[in-house]
Design a protein around this motif. Sequence first.
Motif, PDB file in Angstrom:
ATOM      1  N   GLN A  33       0.944  -1.148   0.180  1.00 45.23           N
ATOM      2  CA  GLN A  33      -0.210   0.090   0.132  1.00 45.23           C
ATOM      3  C   GLN A  33       0.897   1.093   0.028  1.00 45.23           C
ATOM      4  OE1 GLN A  33      -0.870  -2.732   2.209  1.00 45.23           O
ATOM      5  NE2 GLN A  33      -2.245  -3.295   0.705  1.00 45.23           N
ATOM      6  N   ARG A  34       1.931   1.065  -0.276  1.00 40.56           N
ATOM      7  CA  ARG A  34       2.982   2.186  -0.375  1.00 40.56           C
ATOM      8  C   ARG A  34       3.367   2.864   1.135  1.00 40.56           C
ATOM      9  NH1 ARG A  34       1.782   4.388  -6.147  1.00 40.56           N
ATOM     10  NH2 ARG A  34       2.314   2.589  -7.321  1.00 40.56           N
ATOM     11  N   LYS A  35       3.123   1.968   1.992  1.00 35.56           N
ATOM     12  CA  LYS A  35       3.439   2.784   3.311  1.00 35.56           C
ATOM     13  C   LYS A  35       4.816   2.537   3.737  1.00 35.56           C
ATOM     14  CE  LYS A  35       2.064   2.491   8.156  1.00 35.56           C
ATOM     15  NZ  LYS A  35       1.226   1.779   9.258  1.00 35.56           N
ATOM     16  N   GLU A  36       5.587   3.511   3.937  1.00 36.33           N
ATOM     17  CA  GLU A  36       6.990   3.225   4.267  1.00 36.33           C
ATOM     18  C   GLU A  36       7.340   2.702   5.670  1.00 36.33           C
ATOM     19  OE1 GLU A  36       9.598   6.446   2.794  1.00 36.33           O
ATOM     20  OE2 GLU A  36       8.511   6.653   0.911  1.00 36.33           O
ATOM     21  N   TYR A  37       8.264   2.087   5.677  1.00 37.29           N
ATOM     22  CA  TYR A  37       8.665   1.309   6.966  1.00 37.29           C
ATOM     23  C   TYR A  37      10.400   1.587   7.216  1.00 37.29           C
ATOM     24  CZ  TYR A  37       4.425  -1.167   7.168  1.00 37.29           C
ATOM     25  OH  TYR A  37       3.052  -1.237   7.401  1.00 37.29           O
ATOM     26  N   CYS A  38      10.669   1.742   8.196  1.00 38.09           N
ATOM     27  CA  CYS A  38      12.345   1.930   8.662  1.00 38.09           C
ATOM     28  C   CYS A  38      12.375   1.005   9.814  1.00 38.09           C
ATOM     29  CB  CYS A  38      12.808   3.161   8.851  1.00 38.09           C
ATOM     30  SG  CYS A  38      14.448   3.343   9.027  1.00 38.09           S
ATOM     31  N   MET A  39      13.425  -0.003   9.592  1.00 43.01           N
ATOM     32  CA  MET A  39      13.450  -1.062  10.660  1.00 43.01           C
ATOM     33  C   MET A  39      14.985  -1.159  11.026  1.00 43.01           C
ATOM     34  SD  MET A  39      11.165  -4.134   9.665  1.00 43.01           S
ATOM     35  CE  MET A  39      11.641  -5.257  10.889  1.00 43.01           C
ATOM     36  N   GLU A  40      15.321  -1.269  12.262  1.00 42.33           N
ATOM     37  CA  GLU A  40      16.682  -1.729  12.965  1.00 42.33           C
ATOM     38  C   GLU A  40      16.740  -3.022  12.418  1.00 42.33           C
ATOM     39  OE1 GLU A  40      19.958  -1.275  16.488  1.00 42.33           O
ATOM     40  OE2 GLU A  40      17.701  -0.308  16.607  1.00 42.33           O
ATOM     41  N   ILE A  41      18.051  -3.441  11.884  1.00 41.29           N
ATOM     42  CA  ILE A  41      18.444  -4.684  11.725  1.00 41.29           C
ATOM     43  C   ILE A  41      19.830  -5.030  12.398  1.00 41.29           C
ATOM     44  CG2 ILE A  41      17.146  -5.024   9.548  1.00 41.29           C
ATOM     45  CD1 ILE A  41      19.469  -4.239   7.738  1.00 41.29           C
ATOM     46  N   SER A  42      20.256  -6.290  12.283  1.00 36.47           N
ATOM     47  CA  SER A  42      21.793  -6.611  12.727  1.00 36.47           C
ATOM     48  C   SER A  42      22.661  -6.381  11.828  1.00 36.47           C
ATOM     49  CB  SER A  42      21.621  -7.952  12.998  1.00 36.47           C
ATOM     50  OG  SER A  42      21.762  -8.869  11.913  1.00 36.47           O
ATOM     51  N   ARG A  43      24.052  -6.190  12.117  1.00 39.89           N
ATOM     52  CA  ARG A  43      25.121  -5.898  11.358  1.00 39.89           C
ATOM     53  C   ARG A  43      25.045  -7.196  10.273  1.00 39.89           C
ATOM     54  NH1 ARG A  43      30.191  -3.193  11.334  1.00 39.89           N
ATOM     55  NH2 ARG A  43      31.685  -4.274   9.891  1.00 39.89           N
ATOM     56  N   GLU A  44      24.894  -8.482  10.878  1.00 33.08           N
ATOM     57  CA  GLU A  44      25.136  -9.681   9.757  1.00 33.08           C
ATOM     58  C   GLU A  44      24.190  -9.358   8.586  1.00 33.08           C
ATOM     59  OE1 GLU A  44      24.741  -9.789  13.457  1.00 33.08           O
ATOM     60  OE2 GLU A  44      26.858 -10.397  13.603  1.00 33.08           O
ATOM     61  N   LEU A  45      22.942  -9.233   9.231  1.00 31.19           N
ATOM     62  CA  LEU A  45      21.917  -8.855   8.156  1.00 31.19           C
ATOM     63  C   LEU A  45      22.223  -7.784   7.133  1.00 31.19           C
ATOM     64  CD1 LEU A  45      19.177 -10.237   7.119  1.00 31.19           C
ATOM     65  CD2 LEU A  45      17.933  -8.585   8.550  1.00 31.19           C
ATOM     66  N   TYR A  46      22.706  -6.682   7.702  1.00 32.33           N
ATOM     67  CA  TYR A  46      22.978  -5.623   6.680  1.00 32.33           C
ATOM     68  C   TYR A  46      24.036  -6.039   5.632  1.00 32.33           C
ATOM     69  CZ  TYR A  46      25.201  -1.033   5.501  1.00 32.33           C
ATOM     70  OH  TYR A  46      25.589   0.082   4.733  1.00 32.33           O
ATOM     71  N   GLU A  47      24.989  -6.743   6.210  1.00 35.00           N
ATOM     72  CA  GLU A  47      26.258  -7.501   5.360  1.00 35.00           C
ATOM     73  C   GLU A  47      25.585  -8.179   4.231  1.00 35.00           C
ATOM     74  OE1 GLU A  47      29.139  -8.834   8.201  1.00 35.00           O
ATOM     75  OE2 GLU A  47      29.822  -6.868   8.668  1.00 35.00           O
ATOM     76  N   VAL A  48      24.482  -8.896   4.530  1.00 36.19           N
ATOM     77  CA  VAL A  48      24.076  -9.924   3.713  1.00 36.19           C
ATOM     78  C   VAL A  48      23.230  -9.096   2.725  1.00 36.19           C
ATOM     79  CG1 VAL A  48      22.205 -11.529   3.129  1.00 36.19           C
ATOM     80  CG2 VAL A  48      23.695 -11.894   5.141  1.00 36.19           C
TER      81      VAL A  48
END
Length: 156
Positions: A33-48
């Motif tokens: 529905q084009r609703k924007e989200y911003c979530m904190e993620i782990s460093r490992e997930l960021y690297e993936v």
Amino acid sequence: MKGNHPKRRKDKDNPYSIFELEGKYYIEFADGQRKEYCMEISRELYEVFDSFELDDLKHLNIVDRHIEQSEIYDITLHRRSGQTGESAENEAIRKIALEELYTAISMLPAIQKRRLVLYYFVGLTYEQIAEMESCSFQAIAKSVTTAEKKLKKLLE
């Protein structure tokens, strides 16, 4: 985009963005529905995700550099092959023969002409033509055979 993230070209279908801000890692995306989200993620997930973006970029570069971007048609392939076409004499003979064939076909009775064209030029089987015309297989076969014999006489 917020935070630190290397600027990269991304695929148009890439639905997310990742970034680092004050030592924390985030992913930003929009739902259906084009609703924007911003979530904190782990460093490992960021690297993936970062690794995936690099692989995606590598693929985009391969497509740009090595995969043909233009339409390919028989004529362009023929030109590229470096082969010359038929000689002018052979081409003229072929065209004259085709004209004679089409003229002879036009002299056939309408039913024979239609069935012959459906069989040879459209590529239908006797069964398919018989079904279309609501008649027997034998009637189509006889009609096409008779048309072939007439053509043979006309072209001699």
